[in-house]
Design a protein around this motif. Structure first.
Motif, short mmCIF file in Angstrom:
data_model
loop_
_atom_site.label_atom_id
_atom_site.label_comp_id
_atom_site.label_asym_id
_atom_site.label_seq_id
_atom_site.Cartn_x
_atom_site.Cartn_y
_atom_site.Cartn_z
N TYR A 1 2.62 -133.83 -6.45
CA TYR A 1 3.98 -134.49 -7.01
C TYR A 1 3.58 -135.35 -8.21
N ARG B 1 11.76 -132.60 -2.72
CA ARG B 1 12.22 -132.72 -4.13
C ARG B 1 11.00 -131.93 -5.17
N GLU C 1 12.10 -129.48 -8.36
CA GLU C 1 13.67 -129.89 -9.03
C GLU C 1 13.75 -129.71 -10.33
N LYS D 1 16.76 -136.91 -15.59
CA LYS D 1 17.47 -136.25 -14.52
C LYS D 1 16.91 -136.54 -13.06
N HIS D 2 15.53 -136.68 -12.98
CA HIS D 2 14.99 -136.90 -11.86
C HIS D 2 15.47 -138.22 -11.44
N ARG E 1 18.93 -138.57 -9.86
CA ARG E 1 18.76 -137.82 -8.62
C ARG E 1 18.43 -138.72 -7.58
N SER E 2 17.24 -139.54 -7.94
CA SER E 2 16.68 -140.46 -6.91
C SER E 2 17.60 -141.52 -6.46
N THR F 1 19.75 -139.97 -3.96
CA THR F 1 19.40 -139.65 -2.55
C THR F 1 18.52 -140.84 -1.98
#
Length: 899
Positions: free
Chosen positions: A25, A225, A228, A234-235, A238-239, A242
């Protein structure tokens, strides 16, 4: 650095999480996840009071403080951009073939962020120039995100990080650290730099970042994730969408308790006591928007628990706190309180919230570990799996635990900042405040000074608290709140006092209490060869019970004496016909955990308040005739009722506590011989009737307190103790600092030594913290640091050894000792259920046969157990040895120790 290097994009090959994942990751994604989680925790987890405290400590408004703390969270793992970390995943590291090789030692990534980040922040306007400057304070703060703050290096503000830590690497390693720093900084839109970073604030901020890191490091979340996309902006967006679910699923939502009056909060109470009415009626007018301390002093059985919960809820509402930690002296009292608070939470919580049980053996408690599988477990306040993890339970909005769980926050242990975060924003309720020795009282003073400083409301209650002790605890809290010169309120008994941490104002109230005369019956009891011979006194005292029925408790000062007393009574009662024989029980601390819980539940069912039988006179569970032999385990917080209480001589406060189990419940049907509450004290006497203290007692109670108590009881004779009128006077007389004998001098000397030990063991008071590393300087695990002196600190496991050498958990050999490489939770629980706490001095001289199986060494719960193999003796008993001691385990007597 050239312009092209400044614009270097973030390399997503640099990984932050790898274990258990299909693919590594990217580090920058983990940093952005943590920053987003910190934002959510600030908004949805921190209490308003804690948020204000952090913002004020940074010299910013709360919105700006939230942004800057989230930014710092986004830097916490930036030290992972170095070869010695990236090489931990060989496949991922192989893809970084365009990075320069770096020689050197293996260094930890939290040390790297500690060394590197200060200079980077200095380049963004943070104060620079000394290791105490804000840039380097933040670097040290984030270097502590694995639980220990590192020492400051005087070179950090003058030399480049690579000069101090060559393992950081140069070239592309440095370029990427700067690129990731810039990317996070740009995405999070930080406000102006903080005016200051105070040490007390750094503690809470570090705890918050550790929590954020833990939540977003869950494999399930990261796996979902992966893949993605590669757009960092964008990440991050999105975090933010979520991660709130992570907090919810972890059980970290703040509890909202119904805003009701006392009668609605406790509908089972038909007629509140005067104490309850007084606090409910007068406390609201004293409350401002600041926290404070509520001190409650009242006799046993006056509803202090309900008063504390009601007062604590009022304090929380006024100060912006949420939830509570209810702290008690022992695991047994904590387990019983958990049941009461579970019902309270079910009734009062407006939404789902978690209630955790905090002590070292909590997961053996079926009511807690069942997590809703039993219909008796109330589902809306069950703690999710995440909160059952180590060091997490205190983060729940509601918790009940032993006092040790809170005291560890002021010991320089790993992750103390997480404990301090867990305490912040709650109401801290302390029960049985009188029951702690000088060492623990000193640790409690240090804790109260921190809680006063960070704005935690406190409720402290006691039935027998000396005024000097109450004054010290109150002064510590007010000193921490910035009111070192505050006039402390007069402590009335019975009564209550309130100290406002914001204004420094105090108020105190006297209340009416049920008055009763406790009949004192002092029995001269012979001491033979250093041991108390109770047989004659017990036969006289219990004869009416044998004839007519009734329930009595006999409390002994040591486990061995309780076991021997149980044997004596068994022998005496053996000749009685079955119909006339009273039930006989034994309870002490040296039973296996499983067996002790069984006995405690059975005693509570028989002699406690019965939920099934609304009318106490017709309780079907209370025996016609029964005798309970016990040690101090039943003298505190257990809601038990006996017709007669027989006790060894003990310090007066503890005698009064024990007496609180006599005629505790109004409305009980009593035998004709029990015409009044009666405390029979077995006074150890010589042939001339002088006090003769048995040989084992000075290891439990100081002779000075025993002699002083004896002198006061002698004055009363076979008279009465007026409850509550005489209580405080007796306590003050016995526990004063006057030195009249050599024993008094020795006791005061020991107390001074314990104060010194506590001072050396604990962290500094908030205003005296010069360097963050002082707060986590202990190089040992928390299990090895004592919150109690002389505590039973070793857990032994008696195992049964067959003729062929095989070991099992039962005498029949049906449960072989599990020793495979990986044990599941059920097996670990099965093993721990058979363990027994023991003083370390009784477990000396261990050899290889006392070591646990080699496969247990990787298990934190099992690796330190001391095994005692038991073998069948010629008389049919199962015995074993450890050093010079012999051990025998009996189902009814527990573990017996002899030389």
């Amino acid at each position: 650095m050239g312009e092209s290097e400044e614009r270097l994009s973030v390399d997503l090959r640099l990984w932050g999480k790898s274990g258990g994942l299909d693919n590594p990751y990217p580090l920058v994604f983990h940093l952005l996840d943590t920053a987003a989680m910190a934002t959510v925790l600030w908004r949805d987890y921190l209490s308003p009071g804690t948020g204000r405290f952090i913002a004020e400590g940074l010299g910013m408004d709360e919105e700006a403080a939230c942004k800057v703390v989230s930014l710092w969270a986004g830097f916490h793992d930036i030290g992972k951009i170095m070869a010695c970390f990236q090489s931990m995943d060989e496949d991922a590291y192989a893809k970084l073939d365009d990075y320069p090789a770096v020689e050197g030692e293996k260094r930890r990534h939290e040390e790297a962020v500690h060394i590197w980040l200060g200079q980077a922040l200095a380049g963004r306007g943070y104060e620079n120039g000394t290791p105490r400057a804000s840039a380097f304070q933040v670097a040290q703060l984030l270097g502590g995100h694995h639980g220990r703050f590192l020492r400051r290096d005087h070179r950090e503000c003058r030399f480049s990080p690579v000069e101090i830590l060559p393992e950081l690497g140069t070239g592309k390693w440095e370029h990427q650290r700067q690129a990731v720093f810039d990317a996070v900084y740009g995405l999070l839109d930080p406000p102006e730099t903080p005016a200051q970073v105070k040490s007390d604030v750094a503690v809470l901020v570090c705890g918050l970042i550790i929590l954020a890191d833990w939540l977003v490091s869950q494999e399930e979340y990261i796996s979902a994730r992966l893949g993605e996309g590669e757009d960092t902006e964008k990440h991050y967006r999105r975090s933010l969408e979520t991660v709130p679910q992570l907090m919810k699923h972890a059980g970290l939502a703040p509890v909202r308790l119904r805003d009701v009056n006392f009668a609605e909060e406790f509908p089972e109470i038909d007629a509140p006591y005067d104490l309850q009415r007084s606090v409910a009626g007068n406390l609201p007018a004293l409350l401002a928007s600041s926290p404070g301390m509520l001190l409650i002093t009242a006799p046993m059985g006056e509803g202090k628990t309900e008063t504390a919960l009601h007062g604590g809820r009022l304090l929380a509402r006024a100060s912006g706190a949420s939830g509570f930690l209810f702290a008690l002296p022992t695991m047994a009292t904590t387990d019983q309180m958990y049941v009461r608070l579970r019902k309270y939470g079910q009734r009062q919580a407006e939404s789902d919230a978690a209630l955790t049980l905090l002590h070292s053996m909590s997961w053996l408690n079926d009511a807690y570990s069942a997590k809703g599988s039993d219909s008796s477990v109330l589902s809306n306040i069950v703690a999710p799996d995440w909160l059952h993890g180590r060091n997490r339970g205190l983060l729940a909005s509601m918790a009940v635990g032993t006092i040790d769980q809170a005291l560890m926050a002021v010991l320089p242990l790993k992750r103390m900042m997480l404990r301090m975060l867990g305490l912040s924003g709650k109401v801290f309720i302390i029960d049985e405040a009188h029951s702690y020795d000088t060492y623990m009282q000193s640790l409690l003073e240090r804790l109260l000074s921190w809680l006063g400083h960070i704005g935690v409301p406190v409720v402290l209650m006691s039935a027998t608290l000396p005024n000097r002790t109450a004054a010290r605890l109150a002064a510590a809290y007010m000193r921490g709140a910035g009111h070192a010169d505050a006039d402390l309120p007069k402590i009335h008994y019975p009564g209550w006092a309130y100290m406002d941490a914001g204004t420094g104002r105090t108020a105190s109230f006297t209340v009416e209490s049920r008055t009763r005369d406790l009949r004192l019956d002092v029995r001269q009891t012979p001491v033979i060869r250093g041991e108390l011979d109770r047989s004659g006194a017990l036969q006289e005292l219990l004869a009416p019970l044998i004839a007519e029925g009734g329930c009595a408790a006999v409390i002994c000062n040591t486990v061995a004496e309780a076991q021997n007393t149980y044997r004596v009574l068994c022998s005496w009662l053996a000749d009685l016909p079955p119909g006339g024989k009273p039930e006989l029980s034994l309870l002490h601390a040296r039973f296996p955990a499983r067996r002790r819980e069984e006995i405690t539940k059975e005693i509570t069912r028989k002699f406690g308040r019965c939920d099934e039988c609304r009318e106490l006179q017709r309780c079907v569970h209370r025996p016609r005739a029964a005798i309970v032999v016990a040690t101090q385990v039943i003298e505190q917080s257990l809601d038990l009722d006996f017709d007669l209480l027989i006790s060894d001589l003990a310090p007066i406060a503890l005698l009064l506590q024990r007496a609180g189990r006599c005629w505790r419940h109004d409305g009980r049907s009593r035998p004709s011989w029990a015409t009044e509450p009666r405390l029979a004290v077995l006074r150890p006497s010589s042939e001339s009737e002088a006090l003769a203290i048995p040989a084992a007692w000075p290891f439990v109670y100081h002779p000075s307190l025993l002699r002083r108590t004896d002198a006061e009881l002698t004055k009363i004779g076979d008279g009465v103790i007026a409850i509550p009128g005489a209580v405080q006077g007796l306590v003050e007389t016995v526990y004063n600092d006057a030195i009249e004998t050599d024993e008094d001098l020795d006791r005061i000397g020991r107390e001074m030594a314990e104060l010194g030990l506590a001072e050396m063991a604990s962290i500094p008071e908030p205003e005296h913290v010069q360097h963050l590393h002082m707060l986590t300087s202990a190089e040992v695990d928390e299990e090895m640091v004592a919150t109690r002196l002389g505590a039973e600190s070793v857990r032994v496991l008696c195992v049964y050894q067959a003729a062929d050498g095989r070991l099992s958990l039962d005498p029949q050999g049906a449960r072989p000792l599990p020793d495979q490489n990986k044990l599941d939770r059920r097996q670990i629980k099965e093993i721990l259920a058979e363990t027994i706490p023991l003083r370390a001095t009784l477990a000396k001289g261990r050899t290889a046969v006392n070591e646990p199986p080699a496969n247990w060494q990787k298990n934190a719960w099992l690796r330190d157990l001391v095994l005692i193999p038991l073998r069948l003796a010629t008389d049919g008993a199962m015995r074993g040895e450890l050093g010079t001691k012999r051990f025998e385990l009996d189902e009814m007597l527990g573990l017996q120790v002899s030389s």
